[in-house]
Structure formats: C-alpha cells, structure tokens
Scaffold this motif. Structure first.
Motif, PDB file in Angstrom:
ATOM      1  N   MET A   1       2.275   4.621   2.555  1.00 11.96           N
ATOM      2  CA  MET A   1       3.175   3.968   3.421  1.00 11.96           C
ATOM      3  C   MET A   1       3.435   3.560   4.265  1.00 11.96           C
ATOM      4  O   MET A   1       3.530   1.429   4.183  1.00 11.96           O
ATOM      5  N   LEU A   2       2.084   3.462   5.563  1.00 16.89           N
ATOM      6  CA  LEU A   2       2.844   2.642   6.756  1.00 16.89           C
ATOM      7  C   LEU A   2       1.360   1.382   6.218  1.00 16.89           C
ATOM      8  O   LEU A   2       1.801   0.376   6.587  1.00 16.89           O
ATOM      9  N   PHE A   3       0.517   1.456   5.609  1.00 17.25           N
ATOM     10  CA  PHE A   3      -0.414   0.785   4.750  1.00 17.25           C
ATOM     11  C   PHE A   3       0.571  -0.435   4.006  1.00 17.25           C
ATOM     12  O   PHE A   3      -0.081  -1.528   3.889  1.00 17.25           O
ATOM     13  N   THR A   4       1.573   0.206   3.427  1.00 17.24           N
ATOM     14  CA  THR A   4       1.703  -0.765   2.333  1.00 17.24           C
ATOM     15  C   THR A   4       3.576  -1.744   3.095  1.00 17.24           C
ATOM     16  O   THR A   4       3.169  -2.320   2.774  1.00 17.24           O
ATOM     17  N   VAL A   5       4.008  -1.052   4.027  1.00 14.95           N
ATOM     18  CA  VAL A   5       5.015  -1.528   4.891  1.00 14.95           C
ATOM     19  C   VAL A   5       4.082  -3.066   5.567  1.00 14.95           C
ATOM     20  O   VAL A   5       4.803  -4.041   6.027  1.00 14.95           O
ATOM     21  N   SER A   6       3.050  -2.343   6.143  1.00 19.89           N
ATOM     22  CA  SER A   6       2.633  -2.934   6.994  1.00 19.89           C
ATOM     23  C   SER A   6       1.697  -4.343   6.286  1.00 19.89           C
ATOM     24  O   SER A   6       1.610  -5.955   6.538  1.00 19.89           O
ATOM     25  N   PHE A   7       0.854  -4.781   5.023  1.00 20.34           N
ATOM     26  CA  PHE A   7       0.089  -5.452   4.173  1.00 20.34           C
ATOM     27  C   PHE A   7       1.733  -6.206   4.198  1.00 20.34           C
ATOM     28  O   PHE A   7       1.740  -7.312   4.039  1.00 20.34           O
ATOM     29  N   ILE A   8       2.884  -6.113   3.215  1.00 18.18           N
ATOM     30  CA  ILE A   8       4.023  -6.778   3.057  1.00 18.18           C
ATOM     31  C   ILE A   8       4.419  -7.445   4.101  1.00 18.18           C
ATOM     32  O   ILE A   8       4.476  -8.914   3.864  1.00 18.18           O
ATOM     33  N   LEU A   9       5.142  -6.676   5.582  1.00 13.87           N
ATOM     34  CA  LEU A   9       5.015  -7.630   6.119  1.00 13.87           C
ATOM     35  C   LEU A   9       4.422  -8.792   7.342  1.00 13.87           C
ATOM     36  O   LEU A   9       4.892  -9.784   7.460  1.00 13.87           O
ATOM     37  N   LEU A  10       2.935  -7.963   7.105  1.00 15.73           N
ATOM     38  CA  LEU A  10       2.057  -9.004   7.618  1.00 15.73           C
ATOM     39  C   LEU A  10       1.085 -10.416   7.428  1.00 15.73           C
ATOM     40  O   LEU A  10       0.864 -11.408   7.265  1.00 15.73           O
ATOM     41  N   ARG A  11       0.844  -9.733   6.264  1.00 11.97           N
ATOM     42  CA  ARG A  11      -0.040 -10.256   5.204  1.00 11.97           C
ATOM     43  C   ARG A  11       0.853 -11.221   3.931  1.00 11.97           C
ATOM     44  O   ARG A  11       0.119 -12.513   3.360  1.00 11.97           O
ATOM     45  N   VAL A  12       1.649 -10.588   3.505  1.00  9.51           N
ATOM     46  CA  VAL A  12       2.944 -11.203   2.395  1.00  9.51           C
ATOM     47  C   VAL A  12       3.764 -12.318   2.804  1.00  9.51           C
ATOM     48  O   VAL A  12       3.888 -13.450   2.910  1.00  9.51           O
ATOM     49  N   LEU A  13       4.682 -11.040   2.949  1.00  9.66           N
ATOM     50  CA  LEU A  13       5.988 -12.525   3.932  1.00  9.66           C
ATOM     51  C   LEU A  13       5.283 -13.290   5.748  1.00  9.66           C
ATOM     52  O   LEU A  13       6.419 -13.742   5.561  1.00  9.66           O
ATOM     53  N   GLY A  14       4.778 -12.478   6.358  1.00  8.20           N
ATOM     54  CA  GLY A  14       4.296 -13.154   7.019  1.00  8.20           C
ATOM     55  C   GLY A  14       3.170 -14.606   6.624  1.00  8.20           C
ATOM     56  O   GLY A  14       3.761 -15.555   7.690  1.00  8.20           O
ATOM     57  N   ALA A  15       3.028 -14.519   5.613  1.00  5.59           N
ATOM     58  CA  ALA A  15       2.410 -16.058   5.208  1.00  5.59           C
ATOM     59  C   ALA A  15       3.493 -16.976   4.615  1.00  5.59           C
ATOM     60  O   ALA A  15       2.437 -17.926   4.703  1.00  5.59           O
ATOM     61  N   LEU A  16       4.541 -16.521   4.159  1.00  4.49           N
ATOM     62  CA  LEU A  16       5.786 -18.006   4.414  1.00  4.49           C
ATOM     63  C   LEU A  16       5.690 -18.399   5.068  1.00  4.49           C
ATOM     64  O   LEU A  16       5.773 -19.716   4.665  1.00  4.49           O
ATOM     65  N   PRO A  17       6.177 -18.029   6.279  1.00  6.61           N
ATOM     66  CA  PRO A  17       6.451 -19.331   7.490  1.00  6.61           C
ATOM     67  C   PRO A  17       4.964 -20.230   8.180  1.00  6.61           C
ATOM     68  O   PRO A  17       5.143 -21.419   8.171  1.00  6.61           O
TER      69      PRO A  17
ATOM     70  N   SER B   1     -13.125  12.647   3.422  1.00 12.12           N
ATOM     71  CA  SER B   1     -13.275  14.569   4.143  1.00 12.12           C
ATOM     72  C   SER B   1     -11.796  15.594   2.884  1.00 12.12           C
ATOM     73  O   SER B   1     -11.613  16.777   3.548  1.00 12.12           O
ATOM     74  N   ASP B   2     -12.232  14.930   1.505  1.00  9.43           N
ATOM     75  CA  ASP B   2     -11.204  15.284   0.207  1.00  9.43           C
ATOM     76  C   ASP B   2      -9.679  16.281   1.607  1.00  9.43           C
ATOM     77  O   ASP B   2      -9.374  16.970   0.301  1.00  9.43           O
ATOM     78  N   ARG B   3      -8.700  15.086   1.810  1.00  6.92           N
ATOM     79  CA  ARG B   3      -7.729  15.242   2.014  1.00  6.92           C
ATOM     80  C   ARG B   3      -6.923  14.255   1.544  1.00  6.92           C
ATOM     81  O   ARG B   3      -5.749  13.659   1.808  1.00  6.92           O
ATOM     82  N   LYS B   4      -7.214  13.846   0.359  1.00  8.41           N
ATOM     83  CA  LYS B   4      -5.941  13.259  -0.400  1.00  8.41           C
ATOM     84  C   LYS B   4      -4.225  13.369  -0.814  1.00  8.41           C
ATOM     85  O   LYS B   4      -3.664  12.638  -1.198  1.00  8.41           O
ATOM     86  N   SER B   5      -4.646  14.918  -1.190  1.00  8.36           N
ATOM     87  CA  SER B   5      -3.119  15.698  -1.252  1.00  8.36           C
ATOM     88  C   SER B   5      -2.449  15.524  -0.055  1.00  8.36           C
ATOM     89  O   SER B   5      -1.327  16.766  -0.446  1.00  8.36           O
ATOM     90  N   GLY B   6      -2.552  15.457   1.491  1.00  5.77           N
ATOM     91  CA  GLY B   6      -2.104  15.770   2.442  1.00  5.77           C
ATOM     92  C   GLY B   6      -1.224  15.015   2.456  1.00  5.77           C
ATOM     93  O   GLY B   6      -1.050  14.110   1.565  1.00  5.77           O
ATOM     94  N   LEU B   7      -0.318  15.654   3.485  1.00 11.98           N
ATOM     95  CA  LEU B   7       1.009  14.399   4.234  1.00 11.98           C
ATOM     96  C   LEU B   7       0.475  13.480   4.674  1.00 11.98           C
ATOM     97  O   LEU B   7       1.106  12.628   4.294  1.00 11.98           O
ATOM     98  N   ALA B   8      -0.494  13.658   5.350  1.00 15.37           N
ATOM     99  CA  ALA B   8      -1.083  12.538   6.016  1.00 15.37           C
ATOM    100  C   ALA B   8      -1.311  11.119   5.039  1.00 15.37           C
ATOM    101  O   ALA B   8      -1.466  10.356   5.817  1.00 15.37           O
ATOM    102  N   TYR B   9      -2.105  11.249   3.996  1.00 15.78           N
ATOM    103  CA  TYR B   9      -2.740  10.523   3.227  1.00 15.78           C
ATOM    104  C   TYR B   9      -1.439  10.137   3.064  1.00 15.78           C
ATOM    105  O   TYR B   9      -1.840   8.380   2.958  1.00 15.78           O
ATOM    106  N   LEU B  10      -0.626  10.884   2.274  1.00 22.88           N
ATOM    107  CA  LEU B  10       0.728  10.033   1.293  1.00 22.88           C
ATOM    108  C   LEU B  10       1.927   8.886   2.793  1.00 22.88           C
ATOM    109  O   LEU B  10       1.447   8.019   2.433  1.00 22.88           O
ATOM    110  N   LEU B  11       1.135   9.377   4.658  1.00 28.05           N
ATOM    111  CA  LEU B  11       2.262   8.512   5.051  1.00 28.05           C
ATOM    112  C   LEU B  11       1.423   7.321   5.429  1.00 28.05           C
ATOM    113  O   LEU B  11       2.095   6.471   5.529  1.00 28.05           O
ATOM    114  N   ASN B  12      -0.230   7.896   5.406  1.00 24.49           N
ATOM    115  CA  ASN B  12      -1.208   6.567   6.032  1.00 24.49           C
ATOM    116  C   ASN B  12      -0.908   5.693   4.758  1.00 24.49           C
ATOM    117  O   ASN B  12      -0.260   4.399   5.043  1.00 24.49           O
TER     118      ASN B  12
END
Length: 308
Positions: free
Chosen positions: A199-215, A186-197
C-alpha cells in the motif's frame, strides 16, 4: 565558461568514488558477518542479500533527503505548484536559477553515482538468468551508465540539475520495493507487513512518479530544455538535445502507473477477500517497475532451482 557552480568533474568523481567504497564496505561487512556460518539466507546467497541492504541504505538516505531538498528549494516549489498559464519564469529557473544551483542536488547526486558504481561492480549478485533477465539487466546497466555520464555534466554546468534532484526523490518509492523483495524472499508474502508495504509503495508511486510528473512536464512546455540555446547558457552544444531524455522516465512511470492503479483498484474491490488474495494483488501492483521486475525474475529462477 560554465557558471560558477563550484563543481568540477574531478571533485564529483572523487565524491562518487568515496561513496562507492562506502557502499561496497557495507556489502562486504554484511557478507563477512555470516561467512562460514550462514552463506545462504532463505535459499539466497548472502551476497545478494547484502546488495539489497546496500540498496535499502541508499534509498533511505537519498530519497527522503531529496524530497526534503525539493521543499526547501524555492525554484522547484514555484515550478511544481505553478499550474496556470503564466509559468515561464518559474519554469525557466528549472533550467538554471540565477540565485545558484541546488545544494541538495550537489550533495546527493554523488551519493547516487557512487551507489550506481557499486551496483555495477556487484552485478554478479543480481542473480539474473534467461533471455528476459538478460534484457532487463541490460536496460538497468544502460540506465546507470547514462545517469553517470549525464548527471555530472548537469551539475557542472548547472543545467537541469533540479530535474535530477526530483529523480533522486523517486527513490522513496524504491524503499518499499526493496522491502517487498526481502519479505518475499523470506516467505512472508501473506503477512500484514507485506500488505502494508504494498500500500505504501502504491501511494508513493502515484504521488511522486505519476502525479509529480505532471507539473514537471508542464514546466517543460514553458521552458523546453531541448530548445535552449547553448550560447545563452554557456553549455556544451549537445546538452539541449541530450536533455530530451528527461521525458523518458515520465513515459516509463506512466506506463507502470497504469498497472499500479489497476492493481490498487482490484485491491479495493476485494474488500472481503482473504489476506492471501490481497497479497497476490499487491504482488501485481508492486511489479510495476523495472527494479521489481528484476526481483520477480530472480525469485522465479530461485524457485526453479529448488524444484517441486
């Protein structure tokens, strides 16, 4: 005889089929709602948008519930938080807990199986073209088929089913991938929502998929599912060998995780950058997965059709 898990292939098939019908109904209702009025949304077919809505519904239901199920399952918690050198007992329960199977896995797995069936039936809505698109679509189809073939067996024989539940929890990060597609389409790549989303993706990916894989990998060191004796667990002869595929998602997530980390670090370095520049970095960060790569291919094809 397999353990008394109360699961049969017939029951799983019926539950998955019901969920598939429900997901297809959601897609059909979305498409029918704009029939004759808005067959296209932002230059993309309503059918493709409907599939994204289905994906978002699935991810929002299964991901958080699977994550909650993990923290309510003592066997999984014991394995995930055991980082010492005496984890044999906790790791062994990840293969099978004498107290019984994971309730969350029994409930949520058929939902995801039904979603995969619906996704495959709607493959025409994927909007893939070109050599790269066809190749990655083939990978996604293989992922669905392998999951649909192996997860029911894991549930019926209660062997490594708790690892399946953890995989379902990964859908939490997929929520932000679908939202990212919607904002991008919907051409909203420059909006704040895109930026925050992003960031949330990055945090969830690192915590769940990367760090969560170690144990999980640490638990597999103490209780290797591929080394299990089929006679000890009363499972099919090929199941220990097949369980070696549990390593594959972690390898892929580690590969994508390097891109996520690099993108996140680049974003931090651009503290004074404009929002547009940050969004461009986040676009690189959130492309670190197969699903997002497929979305990028679709967007590129859509832009090509529009022309200059």
């Amino acid at each position: 005889e397999p353990p008394a898990s109360g699961v049969s292939f017939t029951m799983l098939a019926m539950e998955a089929a019901l969920c598939a019908v429900l997901f297809l109904a959601i897609w059909l209702l979305f498409v029918a709602a704009g029939r004759g009025r808005a067959p296209m949304i932002c230059g993309i077919s309503r059918g493709t948008w409907g599939l994204k809505v289905v994906m978002l519904v699935h991810h929002c239901i299964v991901g958080p519930l699977a994550l909650a199920g993990i923290f309510q399952d003592q066997s999984i918690k014991d394995a995930l938080f055991c980082l010492g050198f005496d984890c044999s007992e906790a790791a062994g329960k990840m293969l099978r807990d004498p107290n019984g199977p994971s309730t969350a896995a029994l409930v949520l797995t058929p939902i995801t199986l039904g979603y995969m069936v619906a996704d495959l039936l709607l493959i025409g809505m994927w909007e893939l073209s070109g050599k790269g698109g066809r190749l990655e679509a083939l990978v996604m189809v293989a992922h669905h088929v392998l999951s649909m073939a192996s997860w029911p067996v894991a549930l019926k024989y209660d062997f490594c089913a708790r690892y399946v539940l953890i995989l379902l929890a990964y859908e939490v990060s997929s929520i932000f991938l679908v939202i990212r597609w919607m904002l991008s389409a919907s051409d909203r790549k420059s909006g704040l929502a895109y930026l925050l989303n992003g960031m949330l993706f990055t945090v969830s990916f690192i915590l769940l998929r990367v760090l969560g894989a170690l144990p999980q990998l640490w638990a597999m060191v103490f209780a290797m599912p591929w080394a299990a004796d089929p006679s000890d667990f009363a499972i099919l002869w090929w199941m220990p060998t097949g369980s070696s595929f549990l390593i594959l998602p972690h390898l892929l997530n580690f590969f994508w995780g390097t891109k996520v980390v690099k993108g996140a670090l680049a974003l931090l370095r651009r503290g004074g950058s404009s929002r547009e520049e940050k969004s461009d970095v986040l676009r690189q960060v959130s492309s670190a997965s197969l699903s997002s790569r497929l979305l990028d291919l679709r967007a590129a094809e859509r832009d090509r059709r529009r022309g200059p």
